[in-house]
Design a protein around this motif. Structure first.
Motif, PDB file in Angstrom:
ATOM      1  N   ILE A  85      -1.367  15.842 -19.759  1.00 43.74           N
ATOM      2  CA  ILE A  85      -0.474  16.772 -19.921  1.00 43.74           C
ATOM      3  C   ILE A  85      -0.319  17.580 -20.895  1.00 43.74           C
ATOM      4  CG2 ILE A  85       2.198  17.076 -20.326  1.00 43.74           C
ATOM      5  CD1 ILE A  85       2.540  14.367 -19.261  1.00 43.74           C
ATOM      6  N   ALA A  86      -1.167  17.261 -22.065  1.00 46.63           N
ATOM      7  CA  ALA A  86      -1.302  18.468 -23.223  1.00 46.63           C
ATOM      8  C   ALA A  86      -2.368  19.277 -22.774  1.00 46.63           C
ATOM      9  CB  ALA A  86      -1.761  17.554 -24.431  1.00 46.63           C
ATOM     10  N   THR A  87      -3.440  18.742 -22.133  1.00 48.58           N
ATOM     11  CA  THR A  87      -4.455  19.769 -21.726  1.00 48.58           C
ATOM     12  C   THR A  87      -4.053  20.590 -20.441  1.00 48.58           C
ATOM     13  OG1 THR A  87      -6.214  18.061 -22.049  1.00 48.58           O
ATOM     14  CG2 THR A  87      -6.710  19.889 -20.713  1.00 48.58           C
ATOM     15  N   PHE A  88      -3.396  20.205 -19.744  1.00 52.89           N
ATOM     16  CA  PHE A  88      -2.848  20.994 -18.649  1.00 52.89           C
ATOM     17  C   PHE A  88      -1.738  22.166 -19.165  1.00 52.89           C
ATOM     18  CE2 PHE A  88       0.594  22.145 -15.576  1.00 52.89           C
ATOM     19  CZ  PHE A  88      -0.291  22.628 -14.468  1.00 52.89           C
ATOM     20  N   LEU A 144       6.629  10.319 -27.386  1.00 46.98           N
ATOM     21  CA  LEU A 144       5.223  10.722 -26.699  1.00 46.98           C
ATOM     22  C   LEU A 144       5.331  12.288 -26.298  1.00 46.98           C
ATOM     23  CD1 LEU A 144       4.499   7.755 -24.472  1.00 46.98           C
ATOM     24  CD2 LEU A 144       3.341   8.515 -26.136  1.00 46.98           C
ATOM     25  N   GLN A 145       6.466  12.694 -25.915  1.00 47.76           N
ATOM     26  CA  GLN A 145       7.089  14.071 -25.473  1.00 47.76           C
ATOM     27  C   GLN A 145       6.538  14.902 -26.614  1.00 47.76           C
ATOM     28  OE1 GLN A 145       8.873  11.730 -25.101  1.00 47.76           O
ATOM     29  NE2 GLN A 145       9.069  10.949 -22.785  1.00 47.76           N
ATOM     30  N   GLY A 146       7.166  14.559 -27.747  1.00 46.30           N
ATOM     31  CA  GLY A 146       7.157  15.395 -28.958  1.00 46.30           C
ATOM     32  C   GLY A 146       5.507  15.609 -29.404  1.00 46.30           C
ATOM     33  N   LEU A 147       4.909  14.540 -29.154  1.00 45.53           N
ATOM     34  CA  LEU A 147       3.353  14.473 -29.412  1.00 45.53           C
ATOM     35  C   LEU A 147       2.882  15.449 -28.619  1.00 45.53           C
ATOM     36  CD1 LEU A 147       1.121  13.313 -31.498  1.00 45.53           C
ATOM     37  CD2 LEU A 147       0.889  11.314 -29.485  1.00 45.53           C
ATOM     38  N   ILE A 148       3.041  15.293 -27.229  1.00 49.86           N
ATOM     39  CA  ILE A 148       2.349  16.527 -26.295  1.00 49.86           C
ATOM     40  C   ILE A 148       2.633  17.582 -26.784  1.00 49.86           C
ATOM     41  CG2 ILE A 148       2.552  17.286 -23.957  1.00 49.86           C
ATOM     42  CD1 ILE A 148       3.109  14.276 -23.264  1.00 49.86           C
ATOM     43  N   THR A 208     -10.393  20.542 -26.031  1.00 53.12           N
ATOM     44  CA  THR A 208      -8.883  20.138 -26.055  1.00 53.12           C
ATOM     45  C   THR A 208      -8.783  18.777 -25.551  1.00 53.12           C
ATOM     46  OG1 THR A 208      -7.957  21.986 -25.442  1.00 53.12           O
ATOM     47  CG2 THR A 208      -6.406  20.506 -25.211  1.00 53.12           C
ATOM     48  N   VAL A 209      -9.708  18.161 -24.585  1.00 54.42           N
ATOM     49  CA  VAL A 209      -9.493  16.777 -24.193  1.00 54.42           C
ATOM     50  C   VAL A 209     -10.209  16.057 -25.227  1.00 54.42           C
ATOM     51  CG1 VAL A 209     -10.772  15.094 -22.791  1.00 54.42           C
ATOM     52  CG2 VAL A 209      -9.783  17.144 -21.530  1.00 54.42           C
ATOM     53  N   LEU A 210     -11.231  16.439 -25.858  1.00 53.57           N
ATOM     54  CA  LEU A 210     -11.933  15.725 -26.975  1.00 53.57           C
ATOM     55  C   LEU A 210     -10.938  15.531 -28.080  1.00 53.57           C
ATOM     56  CD1 LEU A 210     -15.470  16.958 -26.890  1.00 53.57           C
ATOM     57  CD2 LEU A 210     -14.633  14.660 -26.233  1.00 53.57           C
TER      58      LEU A 210
END
Length: 280
Positions: A85-88, A144-148, A208-210
């Protein structure tokens, strides 16, 4: 005047220096990977032997214990959800943002916005960590949502810098030709510019993924109940001892997903980094 022997000696020393640096760099990069995989296949009794020695008996017991230990699959699921989700979100926002910044940087507002974003490159995470946690607590985002959301926000400086530099290297004639054909800015971006940005998109995607997958500090200070893989692996360290066999087995398993992503995107990475950092 340089003789032929001196010229050959200089070429030899030049090649020797290049190969020496390449070999030394390769050893520095490969050694931690070698040590990680080697330790992952060792039994606890082998840990007392020389750390570079091969296992007396290659064993998958460490991997079995990691996979069957409570909490691993939940941590893997959390890391996967956060990373995807963060990467997208990062790619969706930063690509179009970089396009408009790159095409309008001659305007004061966009020029200010560009430097406002990239100045974050020079601010260490430790400086913003405590204010970020206080803000997240006040907004009820220590989850989790805040972390994203935090990962997406913290990715802006580097990604905007690389992508904007790439966009500035794309000739403006492309936009003008699209405008003549009746395309607006949004359509021009999605149908023409974005496909041309595939090298830098692949590069920032891998970075970003890494960054998200391997991050330890931000989940540590943000998450209160849930765990990601780095936090799960940290549990193998106690006050008095660290179970290196299980920890390194978990490290090895955690390396697989980002390596798969890298293998799919590797042909774009060097090209994208060079274009994004140099152009403009």
């Amino acid at each position: 005047m340089t003789t032929g022997a001196e010229s050959k000696m200089r070429r030899f020393l030049g090649k020797f220096g290049i190969y020496f640096v390449l070999i030394l760099t390769s050893v520095i990069v490969v050694f931690p990977f070698y040590l990680t995989v080697l330790t992952a296949f060792k039994q606890p009794a082998d840990a007392r032997n020389f750390f570079l020695a091969l296992p007396v008996k290659w064993s998958f017991d460490n991997f079995e214990q990691v996979l069957t230990r409570g909490g691993y699959w939940d941590a893997l699921k959390n890391s996967a959800i956060i990373t995807v989700i963060a990467t997208f979100g990062t790619m969706a926002i930063n690509t179009i943002l970089a396009y408009f910044l790159g095409r309008n940087q001659h305007k004061k507002f966009f020029n200010f916005a560009y430097y406002f974003f990239i100045i974050g490159i020079f601010i260490p995470f430790q400086v913003v960590m405590i204010p970020l946690v206080i803000l997240g607590k006040g907004l009820g985002m220590l989850n989790l949502q805040g972390l994203i959301c935090m990962h997406i926000a913290l990715s802006f400086p580097t990604n905007v810098f690389l992508m904007t530099g790439f966009v500035k290297g794309v000739p403006r004639d492309v936009d003008e030709a699209a405008m003549i054909d009746g395309c607006g800015p949004i359509r021009t971006f999605y149908q023409i510019i974005m496909p041309m940005m595939s090298p830098i998109i692949a590069t920032t995607l891998v970075l970003t993924v890494l960054g998200v997958w391997n991050d330890f500090t931000l989940p540590l200070v943000v998450l209160q109940k849930d765990k990601t893989l780095p936090l799960f692996i940290y549990n193998y360290r106690t006050k008095y001892i660290t179970n290196f066999n299980l920890a390194f087995a978990a490290y090895t398993l955690s390396m697989i997903p980002p390596m798969v992503v890298y293998l799919f995107c590797q042909k774009y990475i060097i090209k994208g980094l060079a274009s994004g950092a140099v152009k403009g």
